[in-house]
Design a protein around this motif. Structure first.
Motif, PDB file in Angstrom:
ATOM      1  N   LYS A  15     -31.980   8.120  -8.183  1.00 15.30           N
ATOM      2  CA  LYS A  15     -31.769   9.111  -9.282  1.00 15.30           C
ATOM      3  C   LYS A  15     -32.435   8.498 -10.721  1.00 15.30           C
ATOM      4  CE  LYS A  15     -27.440  11.045  -7.647  1.00 15.30           C
ATOM      5  NZ  LYS A  15     -25.998  11.401  -7.651  1.00 15.30           N
ATOM      6  N   ILE A  16     -32.347   7.184 -11.001  1.00 16.46           N
ATOM      7  CA  ILE A  16     -32.822   6.732 -12.188  1.00 16.46           C
ATOM      8  C   ILE A  16     -34.370   6.788 -12.212  1.00 16.46           C
ATOM      9  CG2 ILE A  16     -32.821   4.675 -13.762  1.00 16.46           C
ATOM     10  CD1 ILE A  16     -30.130   3.828 -12.828  1.00 16.46           C
ATOM     11  N   PHE A  17     -34.771   6.470 -11.041  1.00 13.15           N
ATOM     12  CA  PHE A  17     -36.414   6.618 -10.813  1.00 13.15           C
ATOM     13  C   PHE A  17     -36.889   7.861 -11.112  1.00 13.15           C
ATOM     14  CE2 PHE A  17     -36.623   2.229  -8.605  1.00 13.15           C
ATOM     15  CZ  PHE A  17     -37.943   2.005  -9.023  1.00 13.15           C
ATOM     16  N   ALA A  18     -36.231   8.958 -10.679  1.00 12.66           N
ATOM     17  CA  ALA A  18     -36.578  10.317 -10.737  1.00 12.66           C
ATOM     18  C   ALA A  18     -36.352  10.727 -12.128  1.00 12.66           C
ATOM     19  CB  ALA A  18     -35.527  11.149  -9.925  1.00 12.66           C
ATOM     20  N   ALA A 191     -34.831  -1.755   0.717  1.00 13.00           N
ATOM     21  CA  ALA A 191     -33.313  -1.500   1.137  1.00 13.00           C
ATOM     22  C   ALA A 191     -32.530  -2.645   0.480  1.00 13.00           C
ATOM     23  CB  ALA A 191     -33.401  -1.469   2.642  1.00 13.00           C
ATOM     24  N   VAL A 192     -33.025  -3.823   0.388  1.00  8.65           N
ATOM     25  CA  VAL A 192     -32.118  -4.875  -0.112  1.00  8.65           C
ATOM     26  C   VAL A 192     -32.147  -5.058  -1.705  1.00  8.65           C
ATOM     27  CG1 VAL A 192     -32.076  -5.910   1.854  1.00  8.65           C
ATOM     28  CG2 VAL A 192     -33.829  -6.645   0.294  1.00  8.65           C
ATOM     29  N   SER A 193     -33.423  -4.359  -2.403  1.00 13.25           N
ATOM     30  CA  SER A 193     -33.583  -4.791  -3.690  1.00 13.25           C
ATOM     31  C   SER A 193     -33.155  -3.404  -4.582  1.00 13.25           C
ATOM     32  CB  SER A 193     -34.682  -5.133  -4.118  1.00 13.25           C
ATOM     33  OG  SER A 193     -35.836  -4.258  -3.723  1.00 13.25           O
ATOM     34  N   GLY A 194     -33.449  -2.259  -3.967  1.00 21.23           N
ATOM     35  CA  GLY A 194     -33.068  -1.012  -4.644  1.00 21.23           C
ATOM     36  C   GLY A 194     -34.496  -0.502  -5.297  1.00 21.23           C
ATOM     37  N   ASP A 195     -35.676  -1.262  -5.230  1.00 22.38           N
ATOM     38  CA  ASP A 195     -36.819  -0.949  -5.900  1.00 22.38           C
ATOM     39  C   ASP A 195     -37.535   0.010  -4.898  1.00 22.38           C
ATOM     40  OD1 ASP A 195     -39.196  -0.636  -7.131  1.00 22.38           O
ATOM     41  OD2 ASP A 195     -39.430  -2.902  -7.532  1.00 22.38           O
ATOM     42  N   VAL A 196     -37.441   1.355  -5.321  1.00 24.25           N
ATOM     43  CA  VAL A 196     -38.101   2.345  -4.242  1.00 24.25           C
ATOM     44  C   VAL A 196     -39.262   2.778  -5.065  1.00 24.25           C
ATOM     45  CG1 VAL A 196     -35.912   3.004  -3.102  1.00 24.25           C
ATOM     46  CG2 VAL A 196     -36.527   4.192  -5.348  1.00 24.25           C
ATOM     47  N   ASN A 197     -39.978   2.202  -5.676  1.00 26.04           N
ATOM     48  CA  ASN A 197     -41.299   2.518  -6.218  1.00 26.04           C
ATOM     49  C   ASN A 197     -42.074   3.030  -5.221  1.00 26.04           C
ATOM     50  OD1 ASN A 197     -43.967   2.675  -7.435  1.00 26.04           O
ATOM     51  ND2 ASN A 197     -43.245   1.427  -9.015  1.00 26.04           N
ATOM     52  N   PRO A 198     -42.934   4.242  -5.233  1.00 27.09           N
ATOM     53  CA  PRO A 198     -43.401   4.642  -4.065  1.00 27.09           C
ATOM     54  C   PRO A 198     -44.583   3.696  -3.696  1.00 27.09           C
ATOM     55  CG  PRO A 198     -43.136   6.593  -5.566  1.00 27.09           C
ATOM     56  CD  PRO A 198     -42.707   5.114  -6.138  1.00 27.09           C
ATOM     57  N   HIS A 200     -44.695   1.147  -2.711  1.00 25.65           N
ATOM     58  CA  HIS A 200     -44.173  -0.101  -1.816  1.00 25.65           C
ATOM     59  C   HIS A 200     -43.764   0.594  -0.563  1.00 25.65           C
ATOM     60  CE1 HIS A 200     -44.641  -2.954  -5.059  1.00 25.65           C
ATOM     61  NE2 HIS A 200     -43.622  -2.335  -5.862  1.00 25.65           N
ATOM     62  N   MET A 201     -43.666   1.910  -0.721  1.00 23.71           N
ATOM     63  CA  MET A 201     -42.841   2.474   0.610  1.00 23.71           C
ATOM     64  C   MET A 201     -43.802   3.284   1.824  1.00 23.71           C
ATOM     65  SD  MET A 201     -39.826   1.999  -0.682  1.00 23.71           S
ATOM     66  CE  MET A 201     -38.687   3.125   0.322  1.00 23.71           C
ATOM     67  N   ARG A 202     -45.042   3.949   1.297  1.00 26.04           N
ATOM     68  CA  ARG A 202     -45.742   4.616   2.182  1.00 26.04           C
ATOM     69  C   ARG A 202     -47.106   4.421   1.591  1.00 26.04           C
ATOM     70  NH1 ARG A 202     -41.602   4.760   4.524  1.00 26.04           N
ATOM     71  NH2 ARG A 202     -40.649   6.423   5.665  1.00 26.04           N
ATOM     72  N   SER A 203     -48.040   4.280   2.605  1.00 27.29           N
ATOM     73  CA  SER A 203     -49.181   4.190   2.351  1.00 27.29           C
ATOM     74  C   SER A 203     -49.963   5.561   1.535  1.00 27.29           C
ATOM     75  CB  SER A 203     -50.503   4.025   3.640  1.00 27.29           C
ATOM     76  OG  SER A 203     -51.894   4.042   3.368  1.00 27.29           O
ATOM     77  N   ILE A 204     -49.679   6.623   1.990  1.00 29.40           N
ATOM     78  CA  ILE A 204     -50.126   7.990   1.324  1.00 29.40           C
ATOM     79  C   ILE A 204     -49.703   7.835  -0.263  1.00 29.40           C
ATOM     80  CG2 ILE A 204     -48.145   8.947   1.949  1.00 29.40           C
ATOM     81  CD1 ILE A 204     -49.897  11.523   2.325  1.00 29.40           C
ATOM     82  N   THR A 205     -48.524   7.388  -0.609  1.00 30.25           N
ATOM     83  CA  THR A 205     -48.220   7.365  -1.892  1.00 30.25           C
ATOM     84  C   THR A 205     -48.674   6.357  -2.762  1.00 30.25           C
ATOM     85  OG1 THR A 205     -46.015   6.400  -1.179  1.00 30.25           O
ATOM     86  CG2 THR A 205     -45.659   8.492  -1.427  1.00 30.25           C
ATOM     87  N   ALA A 206     -49.027   5.173  -1.976  1.00 30.23           N
ATOM     88  CA  ALA A 206     -49.706   4.199  -2.492  1.00 30.23           C
ATOM     89  C   ALA A 206     -51.125   4.545  -3.139  1.00 30.23           C
ATOM     90  CB  ALA A 206     -49.641   2.752  -1.898  1.00 30.23           C
ATOM     91  N   ALA A 208     -52.118   7.645  -3.588  1.00 30.49           N
ATOM     92  CA  ALA A 208     -52.046   8.539  -4.650  1.00 30.49           C
ATOM     93  C   ALA A 208     -51.847   7.706  -6.217  1.00 30.49           C
ATOM     94  CB  ALA A 208     -50.900   9.303  -4.512  1.00 30.49           C
ATOM     95  N   MET A 209     -51.248   6.632  -5.920  1.00 30.13           N
ATOM     96  CA  MET A 209     -51.175   5.892  -7.159  1.00 30.13           C
ATOM     97  C   MET A 209     -52.402   4.862  -7.390  1.00 30.13           C
ATOM     98  SD  MET A 209     -48.372   6.544  -8.526  1.00 30.13           S
ATOM     99  CE  MET A 209     -46.850   7.483  -8.196  1.00 30.13           C
ATOM    100  N   GLY A 210     -53.474   5.051  -6.747  1.00 29.75           N
ATOM    101  CA  GLY A 210     -54.712   4.212  -6.917  1.00 29.75           C
ATOM    102  C   GLY A 210     -54.874   2.765  -6.096  1.00 29.75           C
ATOM    103  N   PHE A 211     -53.940   2.696  -5.440  1.00 30.04           N
ATOM    104  CA  PHE A 211     -54.064   1.466  -4.425  1.00 30.04           C
ATOM    105  C   PHE A 211     -54.486   1.531  -3.108  1.00 30.04           C
ATOM    106  CE2 PHE A 211     -50.529   0.975  -7.327  1.00 30.04           C
ATOM    107  CZ  PHE A 211     -51.044  -0.406  -8.105  1.00 30.04           C
ATOM    108  N   PRO A 212     -55.196   0.737  -2.562  1.00 25.49           N
ATOM    109  CA  PRO A 212     -56.001   1.042  -1.274  1.00 25.49           C
ATOM    110  C   PRO A 212     -54.971   1.463   0.057  1.00 25.49           C
ATOM    111  CG  PRO A 212     -56.156  -1.179  -1.945  1.00 25.49           C
ATOM    112  CD  PRO A 212     -55.609  -0.580  -3.150  1.00 25.49           C
ATOM    113  N   SER A 213     -53.693   0.823  -0.337  1.00 28.11           N
ATOM    114  CA  SER A 213     -52.801   0.632   0.891  1.00 28.11           C
ATOM    115  C   SER A 213     -51.408   0.377   0.395  1.00 28.11           C
ATOM    116  CB  SER A 213     -53.071   0.263   2.262  1.00 28.11           C
ATOM    117  OG  SER A 213     -52.820  -1.415   1.921  1.00 28.11           O
ATOM    118  N   THR A 214     -50.468   0.565   1.017  1.00 27.14           N
ATOM    119  CA  THR A 214     -49.171   0.175   0.593  1.00 27.14           C
ATOM    120  C   THR A 214     -49.217  -1.439   0.192  1.00 27.14           C
ATOM    121  OG1 THR A 214     -48.173   1.426   2.423  1.00 27.14           O
ATOM    122  CG2 THR A 214     -46.503   0.087   1.338  1.00 27.14           C
TER     123      THR A 214
END
Length: 286
Positions: A15-18, A191-198, A200-206, A208-214
């Motif tokens: 919720k805070i990330f959103a 899951a153990v840190s709470g850091d759900v920055n996209p 780190h989660m999926r290649s497609i979202t990474a 979209a943020m300018g990274f080559p993969s997750t």
């Protein structure tokens, strides 16, 4: 006068990330950092949550909190601060450049902790603006842990000259521990840190943020590197990590640790190319 946000319980990080994403779109004034502090008092660590974290990062099971787990505890405070409307820089797309952890003495499971965090020292970077996030943990009146995290906000601007890059000693190389990182490492650490920055989660979202993969979390890299030498660390120390290049997942990396006197030099490298990904140093506090 410093504005203080006091959290009574652990907030919902998704919720805070959103909220941080939503509020960052309305930030037009880059006049400076807010005089804002986020605190949470009487925090007690859940043994099960600590065990899960230790398993993902490679720490042994014991009643002492790893230095990086204290960062885990203050991370919701940091995101709460970033989500405040007075904070001028967007969370999404930010990059964790450096992280320094200071352990003043071993912190035991069961000790209630008072946590606080604030920001300082916004300054130019060749790719945007970098900001220091300061965090502390107290047991009663005793300062037991400190964190200094430097974040880069790409594409942002601030007045001033870009400081010169400091000279560095050579990073260790050679034989080391080879780690094969699974593609779900980012989701497992989230899951153990709470850091759900996209990123780190999926290649497609990474992508979209300018990274080559997750990419793996920087705090997972620091935790895993410290876990490899945890049994040889002193009771009080400073651990500094510089995150040079993204640790792409899935992938294979090589961790090199060299001890000179009482100081550890650490490096995480691409196993095939030898490219330096993370550079670290651990020094005792006398």
């Amino acid at each position: 006068m410093t504005k203080v946000i006091e959290l009574k319980s652990a907030p919902s990080l998704p919720k805070i990330f959103a909220r941080a994403v939503a509020t960052s779109r309305s930030h037009d004034d880059k006049g400076g950092l807010p005089d804002l502090q986020v605190v949470r008092r009487g925090v007690e660590v859940d043994p099960g949550a600590l065990a899960d974290y230790n398993h993902v990062c490679g720490f042994g099971l014991r009643d002492e909190l790893p230095a990086t787990y204290l960062h885990n505890l203050v991370f919701p405070l940091q995101i709460t601060l970033f989500a405040d409307k007075s904070y001028p820089y967007p969370l999404m797309g930010s990059v964790h450049l450096d992280n320094t952890l200071t352990v003043h003495r071993p912190i035991r499971l069961g000790e209630p902790l008072d946590l606080s965090t604030w920001t300082t020292n916004a300054r130019p970077h060749k790719s945007g603006v970098q900001v220091d996030v300061v965090s502390q943990a107290h047991v009663g009146d005793e300062l037991v842990w400190e964190g200094l995290a430097t974040y880069l906000y790409r594409g942002q601007k601030i007045d001033g000259d870009v400081p010169p890059h400091p000279d560095e000693t050579e990073s260790p190389d050679g034989a080391g521990m080879v780690w094969r990182l699974a593609g779900d490492l980012g989701r497992r650490f989230a899951a153990v840190s709470g850091d759900v920055n996209p990123i780190h989660m999926r290649s497609i979202t990474a992508k979209a943020m300018g990274f080559p993969s997750t990419i793996a979390h920087g705090m997972w890299s620091q935790a895993a590197m410290l876990a490899s030498v945890e049994n040889r660390l002193p009771d009080a120390y400073v651990a500094t990590m510089s995150f040079r290049k993204p640790v792409l997942i899935p992938g294979t990396v090589r961790h090199v640790a060299r001890q000179t006197g009482e100081t550890w030099d650490l490096a995480l490298r691409n196993n095939r190319k030898g490219t330096l990904l993370v550079r670290g140093e651990v020094s005792p506090i006398s």
